[in-house]
Design a protein around this motif. Structure first.
Motif, PDB file in Angstrom:
ATOM      1  N   LEU A   1     -40.812 -40.049   0.031  1.00 39.22           N
ATOM      2  CA  LEU A   1     -40.360 -40.102  -1.362  1.00 39.22           C
ATOM      3  C   LEU A   1     -39.568 -38.850  -1.726  1.00 39.22           C
ATOM      4  O   LEU A   1     -38.514 -38.929  -2.364  1.00 39.22           O
ATOM      5  N   ARG A   2     -40.074 -37.677  -1.334  1.00 39.74           N
ATOM      6  CA  ARG A   2     -39.387 -36.435  -1.668  1.00 39.74           C
ATOM      7  C   ARG A   2     -38.023 -36.338  -0.990  1.00 39.74           C
ATOM      8  O   ARG A   2     -37.083 -35.773  -1.546  1.00 39.74           O
ATOM      9  N   ASP A   3     -37.913 -36.898   0.213  1.00 35.55           N
ATOM     10  CA  ASP A   3     -36.648 -36.826   0.944  1.00 35.55           C
ATOM     11  C   ASP A   3     -35.655 -37.901   0.508  1.00 35.55           C
ATOM     12  O   ASP A   3     -34.546 -37.973   1.054  1.00 35.55           O
ATOM     13  N   GLY A   4     -36.033 -38.728  -0.445  1.00 34.57           N
ATOM     14  CA  GLY A   4     -35.110 -39.732  -0.954  1.00 34.57           C
ATOM     15  C   GLY A   4     -34.800 -40.835   0.046  1.00 34.57           C
ATOM     16  O   GLY A   4     -33.700 -41.402   0.039  1.00 34.57           O
ATOM     17  N   VAL A   5     -35.770 -41.152   0.895  1.00 31.30           N
ATOM     18  CA  VAL A   5     -35.541 -42.183   1.914  1.00 31.30           C
ATOM     19  C   VAL A   5     -35.417 -43.565   1.275  1.00 31.30           C
ATOM     20  O   VAL A   5     -34.623 -44.396   1.717  1.00 31.30           O
ATOM     21  N   PHE A   6     -36.188 -43.824   0.216  1.00 26.61           N
ATOM     22  CA  PHE A   6     -36.148 -45.131  -0.437  1.00 26.61           C
ATOM     23  C   PHE A   6     -35.002 -45.181  -1.449  1.00 26.61           C
ATOM     24  O   PHE A   6     -34.830 -44.263  -2.254  1.00 26.61           O
ATOM     25  N   VAL A   7     -34.237 -46.264  -1.408  1.00 23.16           N
ATOM     26  CA  VAL A   7     -33.104 -46.444  -2.316  1.00 23.16           C
ATOM     27  C   VAL A   7     -33.295 -47.758  -3.058  1.00 23.16           C
ATOM     28  O   VAL A   7     -33.338 -48.835  -2.448  1.00 23.16           O
ATOM     29  N   ASP A   8     -33.415 -47.674  -4.381  1.00 25.13           N
ATOM     30  CA  ASP A   8     -33.602 -48.859  -5.218  1.00 25.13           C
ATOM     31  C   ASP A   8     -32.240 -49.422  -5.620  1.00 25.13           C
ATOM     32  O   ASP A   8     -31.552 -48.861  -6.479  1.00 25.13           O
ATOM     33  N   LEU A   9     -31.853 -50.525  -5.022  1.00 25.98           N
ATOM     34  CA  LEU A   9     -30.545 -51.117  -5.317  1.00 25.98           C
ATOM     35  C   LEU A   9     -30.503 -51.745  -6.710  1.00 25.98           C
ATOM     36  O   LEU A   9     -29.426 -51.930  -7.271  1.00 25.98           O
ATOM     37  N   TYR A  10     -31.664 -52.050  -7.276  1.00 23.72           N
ATOM     38  CA  TYR A  10     -31.674 -52.581  -8.643  1.00 23.72           C
ATOM     39  C   TYR A  10     -31.113 -51.550  -9.622  1.00 23.72           C
ATOM     40  O   TYR A  10     -30.341 -51.880 -10.522  1.00 23.72           O
ATOM     41  N   LYS A  11     -31.523 -50.280  -9.440  1.00 25.17           N
ATOM     42  CA  LYS A  11     -30.991 -49.233 -10.322  1.00 25.17           C
ATOM     43  C   LYS A  11     -29.479 -49.100 -10.152  1.00 25.17           C
ATOM     44  O   LYS A  11     -28.748 -48.895 -11.124  1.00 25.17           O
ATOM     45  N   VAL A  12     -29.023 -49.222  -8.911  1.00 24.15           N
ATOM     46  CA  VAL A  12     -27.586 -49.128  -8.652  1.00 24.15           C
ATOM     47  C   VAL A  12     -26.844 -50.247  -9.378  1.00 24.15           C
ATOM     48  O   VAL A  12     -25.835 -50.026 -10.055  1.00 24.15           O
ATOM     49  N   VAL A  13     -27.353 -51.469  -9.251  1.00 23.16           N
ATOM     50  CA  VAL A  13     -26.689 -52.630  -9.849  1.00 23.16           C
ATOM     51  C   VAL A  13     -26.761 -52.573 -11.372  1.00 23.16           C
ATOM     52  O   VAL A  13     -25.756 -52.747 -12.072  1.00 23.16           O
ATOM     53  N   SER A  14     -27.969 -52.329 -11.917  1.00 28.48           N
ATOM     54  CA  SER A  14     -28.132 -52.392 -13.370  1.00 28.48           C
ATOM     55  C   SER A  14     -27.389 -51.270 -14.082  1.00 28.48           C
ATOM     56  O   SER A  14     -26.942 -51.435 -15.217  1.00 28.48           O
ATOM     57  N   GLN A  15     -27.226 -50.116 -13.419  1.00 31.91           N
ATOM     58  CA  GLN A  15     -26.543 -48.997 -14.055  1.00 31.91           C
ATOM     59  C   GLN A  15     -25.054 -48.936 -13.712  1.00 31.91           C
ATOM     60  O   GLN A  15     -24.291 -48.256 -14.399  1.00 31.91           O
ATOM     61  N   GLY A  16     -24.641 -49.654 -12.653  1.00 33.58           N
ATOM     62  CA  GLY A  16     -23.258 -49.516 -12.204  1.00 33.58           C
ATOM     63  C   GLY A  16     -22.398 -50.746 -12.332  1.00 33.58           C
ATOM     64  O   GLY A  16     -21.170 -50.655 -12.208  1.00 33.58           O
ATOM     65  N   LEU A  17     -23.007 -51.917 -12.572  1.00 33.33           N
ATOM     66  CA  LEU A  17     -22.225 -53.156 -12.628  1.00 33.33           C
ATOM     67  C   LEU A  17     -22.485 -53.911 -13.922  1.00 33.33           C
ATOM     68  O   LEU A  17     -23.594 -53.868 -14.468  1.00 33.33           O
ATOM     69  N   ARG A  18     -21.457 -54.609 -14.371  1.00 36.52           N
ATOM     70  CA  ARG A  18     -21.637 -55.590 -15.449  1.00 36.52           C
ATOM     71  C   ARG A  18     -21.336 -56.954 -14.847  1.00 36.52           C
ATOM     72  O   ARG A  18     -20.247 -57.175 -14.311  1.00 36.52           O
ATOM     73  N   ILE A  19     -22.277 -57.897 -14.908  1.00 33.41           N
ATOM     74  CA  ILE A  19     -22.125 -59.193 -14.260  1.00 33.41           C
ATOM     75  C   ILE A  19     -22.233 -60.316 -15.290  1.00 33.41           C
ATOM     76  O   ILE A  19     -22.660 -60.094 -16.432  1.00 33.41           O
ATOM     77  N   SER A  20     -21.885 -61.512 -14.864  1.00 33.97           N
ATOM     78  CA  SER A  20     -21.842 -62.665 -15.772  1.00 33.97           C
ATOM     79  C   SER A  20     -23.160 -63.417 -15.803  1.00 33.97           C
ATOM     80  O   SER A  20     -23.179 -64.640 -15.939  1.00 33.97           O
ATOM     81  N   HIS A  21     -24.263 -62.695 -15.640  1.00 31.98           N
ATOM     82  CA  HIS A  21     -25.600 -63.275 -15.789  1.00 31.98           C
ATOM     83  C   HIS A  21     -26.355 -62.471 -16.840  1.00 31.98           C
ATOM     84  O   HIS A  21     -26.131 -61.273 -16.996  1.00 31.98           O
ATOM     85  N   GLU A  22     -27.263 -63.135 -17.539  1.00 31.47           N
ATOM     86  CA  GLU A  22     -28.054 -62.429 -18.548  1.00 31.47           C
ATOM     87  C   GLU A  22     -29.029 -61.446 -17.895  1.00 31.47           C
ATOM     88  O   GLU A  22     -29.339 -60.413 -18.458  1.00 31.47           O
ATOM     89  N   ARG A  23     -29.503 -61.804 -16.699  1.00 31.34           N
ATOM     90  CA  ARG A  23     -30.487 -60.966 -16.024  1.00 31.34           C
ATOM     91  C   ARG A  23     -29.894 -60.380 -14.752  1.00 31.34           C
ATOM     92  O   ARG A  23     -28.891 -60.865 -14.237  1.00 31.34           O
ATOM     93  N   TYR A  24     -30.566 -59.334 -14.269  1.00 33.77           N
ATOM     94  CA  TYR A  24     -30.100 -58.631 -13.079  1.00 33.77           C
ATOM     95  C   TYR A  24     -31.074 -58.797 -11.914  1.00 33.77           C
ATOM     96  O   TYR A  24     -31.186 -57.924 -11.072  1.00 33.77           O
ATOM     97  N   GLY A  25     -31.796 -59.925 -11.869  1.00 33.76           N
ATOM     98  CA  GLY A  25     -32.662 -60.181 -10.733  1.00 33.76           C
ATOM     99  C   GLY A  25     -31.849 -60.432  -9.475  1.00 33.76           C
ATOM    100  O   GLY A  25     -30.660 -60.783  -9.528  1.00 33.76           O
ATOM    101  N   LEU A  26     -32.498 -60.261  -8.314  1.00 36.42           N
ATOM    102  CA  LEU A  26     -31.785 -60.429  -7.049  1.00 36.42           C
ATOM    103  C   LEU A  26     -31.186 -61.830  -6.929  1.00 36.42           C
ATOM    104  O   LEU A  26     -30.068 -61.999  -6.421  1.00 36.42           O
ATOM    105  N   LYS A  27     -31.911 -62.858  -7.410  1.00 38.92           N
ATOM    106  CA  LYS A  27     -31.408 -64.235  -7.302  1.00 38.92           C
ATOM    107  C   LYS A  27     -30.134 -64.427  -8.115  1.00 38.92           C
ATOM    108  O   LYS A  27     -29.270 -65.244  -7.754  1.00 38.92           O
TER     109      LYS A  27
END
Length: 731
Positions: free
Chosen positions: A43-69
């Motif tokens: 955790l301290r070394d930043g090995v885990f990367v949450d792609l949800y944070k990347v998508v929700s903070q970096g993209l605007r999409i044509s769905h109401e929700r940002y679930g993987l599906k």
């Protein structure tokens, strides 16, 4: 597997979508006490990367929700028949009945597609990132934390020869297994605080306001700065919300992760606070939100547990009181109950062990403890006083000084920290005064940070009193117990319990009273003293509290039968249930506030007969209005005015009034702002109702009686509320 891969390639990452997987790893490592250090390093070394944070903070999409599906419709096509995680749970239940391997294959296919979709999401996102991706850096080598190596060596020594499955550990070896888990208790408690702190960094004020229960969002400047020394004090206002901040807290700005200052004045009901900011923050923008910082370091407690472990492994005769707590040492025979003189002699005769004194509401726990302490000091014994907060410590000190005046006994005492100033006890910050006290100092007081110090072992403390022991962790009790020959635990595990934030192996998260009582609601006669007579509650109130929380052992003194209310509204004694219909209320209800206001108009001006038979005119000071939520406190304050005594349950613990209103505020199970355990806590209900001397009035939506339960413990909680309604008269 992850550790092995990371050891060979320090630039690797583990990608996941949302926090589920990492949260599960945190929970499992702590719950089973394994691979905790390894996960911390990842955790301290930043090995885990949450792609949800990347998508929700970096993209605007044509769905109401940002679930993987939803997101994967842009880059991935699923083939598996199973399409939702909830369906896989149902299919697994079906497999348990049918044992058809095709069902497991379908579940496996679904999970494999989840992994492939996450991989392809990562590959799809990389080209969309502006600029060149930075090259990963080699993590810097890390030195082991203080005591970490010794702690692990001690853990392995305690666990040597024991089965890996904790449920297979024999009772004779249970104390060794438990102590091995307690060695990491404080580390586990600190982890969620750090995790939460770093998780809040970068969150907006709106996100904190809507989704967080620790920090404060929606902060607005409410006036110009006022000079105070080299610092400036800024005034802010904020909307009603759940949080864990208060006066004296150092707080941080989530937008920067840096310090925001120190809260100097805090008024939760008014929604205002004063923030002191030093010269270093002069050019830093004012915060729009505040979050708590990291945990308070606990090297003293961790060191005390290591010393205790070394003694346990050596089999020597030191730290007998802590060892007595650890093994739940019973007395050879039943102890005399409800006899203060006998209790004094019992404590004076303790020889290296612990004693529980369980004091339900109004039974005089503090009164009893204070007079036992005076008896010991008369014998020339030095006593210690500790608790989880300075307020609780000072409450017991005040009663001890009051008892000393009554008995015309003079002594000298010292309290570590704070500004307590009594006729016999004074505050001091001078540690050597506590480690090597003057001969005439017969009382030492302070928190766990004082009594866990190694030098306190030589302070000559005969008996340490741990007040509000139901709120003290087993780990802390063992740590402070190393400073004294005997330990007396004053408290009641049926009232508000300890605040625990970590996840621990079974038994390691318990309060010291939960551990010693081993699931019993009341302390057995061969394990301690149960104060069975309350001087507060009318029998009609006491009966409910006794049967739901104290196995029917708690009774009112005869004088309490005289207590009653006479008014044109609510009158008499006992329990009342006011059903108030409302919808979609989460943490505040104006409907319940209006109903309480209407009842108070009829009640104020009536009469209250006390236990001595004297009549009093009912005023605002004779009524407590209690609620679980800060938001409802503010709603009630706005409706009832400043003359009303309003607060959350924890604010009124230890207080009493002829009439108590308990406003639950939430409309239904679908509207719970937190989990069911918070609103329906039996301890919280016990504390709220047991404030009442004559009348306890519950105001709640009837839909709370229809709530769905998922566990047996939840059923017990909801059943207590249903029992109240069943026993109560309708107002």
């Amino acid at each position: 597997m992850i550790r092995e891969r990371y050891a060979s390639d320090s630039t690797m990452h583990v990608y996941h979508y949302a926090a589920y997987e990492v949260t599960a790893l945190k929970r499992l490592t702590c719950e089973y006490g394994t691979r905790e250090e390894e996960l911390d390093d990842l955790l301290r070394d930043g090995v885990f990367v949450d792609l949800y944070k990347v998508v929700s903070q970096g993209l605007r999409i044509s769905h109401e929700r940002y679930g993987l599906k939803q997101v994967e419709t842009f880059y991935f096509q699923r083939d598996a028949d199973l399409r939702a995680g909830d369906d896989s749970i149902l299919m697994y239940e079906k497999w348990l009945d049918e044992r058809d391997p095709a069902i497991l294959d379908a579940i496996s296919d679904y999970n494999e597609e989840d992994c492939v979709s996450t991989l392809q999401l990562r590959d799809w996102l990389l080209p969309k990132r502006p600029g060149a991706a930075p090259q990963p850096e080699e993590p810097e080598p890390r030195e082991p934390r203080d005591g970490a190596v010794e702690t692990e060596e001690l853990r392995q020594a305690l666990l040597a020869g024991l089965p890996h499955d904790p449920y297979a550990v024999d009772e004779a070896d249970r104390s060794h297994w438990l102590l091995a888990q307690l060695l990491l208790y404080h580390r586990r408690e600190a982890k969620p605080v750090w995790w939460a702190f770093f998780d809040k960094i970068g969150r907006t004020s709106e996100e904190l306001l809507e989704r967080d229960t620790d920090g404060i969002g929606g902060l607005e400047q409410a006036g110009p700065a006022v000079g105070g020394g080299k610092s400036l004090v800024w005034q802010f206002s904020f909307p009603a919300q759940q949080h864990h901040l208060g006066e004296g807290d150092g707080v941080f700005d989530p937008s920067t992760g840096g310090s925001a200052g120190t809260i100097e004045v805090f008024d939760d009901e008014a929604g205002t606070l004063s923030l002191r900011r030093g010269p270093k923050l002069e050019d830093v923008p004012l915060p729009e939100a505040l979050i708590p910082g990291g945990p308070i370091p606990t090297p003293e407690q961790q060191g005390a547990l290591r010393r205790l472990t070394r003694s346990v492994l050596a089999g020597d005769d030191s730290f007998l009181a802590s060892k007595s707590i650890l093994i739940r040492e019973p007395f050879p025979a039943a102890l005399p109950q409800d006899d203060l003189a006998a209790a004094k002699e019992l404590v004076a005769g303790l020889a290296g062990r612990q004693l529980v004194i369980q004091g339900p509401p109004g039974t005089g726990k503090t009164y009893t403890g204070a007079r036992i302490a005076i008896h010991l000091m008369r014998l020339g014994r030095r006593v210690g006083v500790t608790a989880t907060s300075h307020k609780s410590i000072e409450n017991l000190l005040s009663e001890i000084e009051s008892a000393a005046r009554e008995e015309e006994f003079t002594f000298r005492g010292l309290k570590k920290g704070g500004d307590y100033d009594g006729p016999f006890v004074q505050s001091s910050g001078n540690q050597p005064q506590f480690a090597a006290p003057d001969e005439d100092v017969l009382l030492l007081a302070g928190t766990a940070w004082l009594f866990s110090r190694e030098e306190m072992r030589n302070a000559g403390i005969d008996t340490l009193f741990i007040d509000e022991a139901g709120q003290v962790s087993l780990a802390d009790a063992l740590a402070v117990g190393t400073s004294a020959r005997n330990v007396v635990l004053l408290g009641d595990q049926q009232q508000l319990g300890q605040v625990s934030q970590g996840i621990h192996p079974e038994g390691a998260a318990a309060s010291v009273l939960e551990h010693l009582l081993a699931g019993e609601d009341t302390v057995p006669p061969d394990r301690g003293l149960f104060l069975s007579r309350t001087w507060r509650m009318h029998p009609d109130v006491c009966r409910f509290i006794s049967e739901t929380s104290y196995e029917g052992r708690l009774h009112s003194v005869p004088e309490c039968e005289r207590q009653r209310i006479d008014s044109v509204g609510l009158a008499g004694t006992g329990l009342r249930w006011l059903s108030v219909e409302h919808e979609a209320n989460r943490a505040s209800s104006i409907e319940e506030a209006d109903r309480i206001a209407a009842e108070l108009e009829l009640l104020i001006g009536g009469t209250y007969t006390d236990r001595n038979g004297r009549e009093h005119r009912l005023g605002w000071d004779d009524v407590l209005v209690v609620t679980p939520y800060n938001a409802q406190v503010r709603c009630l304050r706005k409706r009832l005015g400043s003359q009303a005594r309003i607060g959350t349950v924890d604010k009124f613990q230890g207080q009493e009034a002829p009439v108590v209103f308990f406003s639950m505020a939430t409309s239904s199970g679908d509207d719970l702002p937190r989990n069911l355990e918070f609103l329906f806590s039996r301890n919280r209900l016990n504390v709220a109702i047991s404030r009442a001397q004559s009348l306890a009035v519950l105001i709640a939506s009837p839909k709370l009686l229809e709530i769905r339960c998922n566990t047996i413990e939840q059923m017990r909680m909801v059943n207590a509320l249903c029992r109240f309604v069943e026993d109560a008269g309708v107002g």
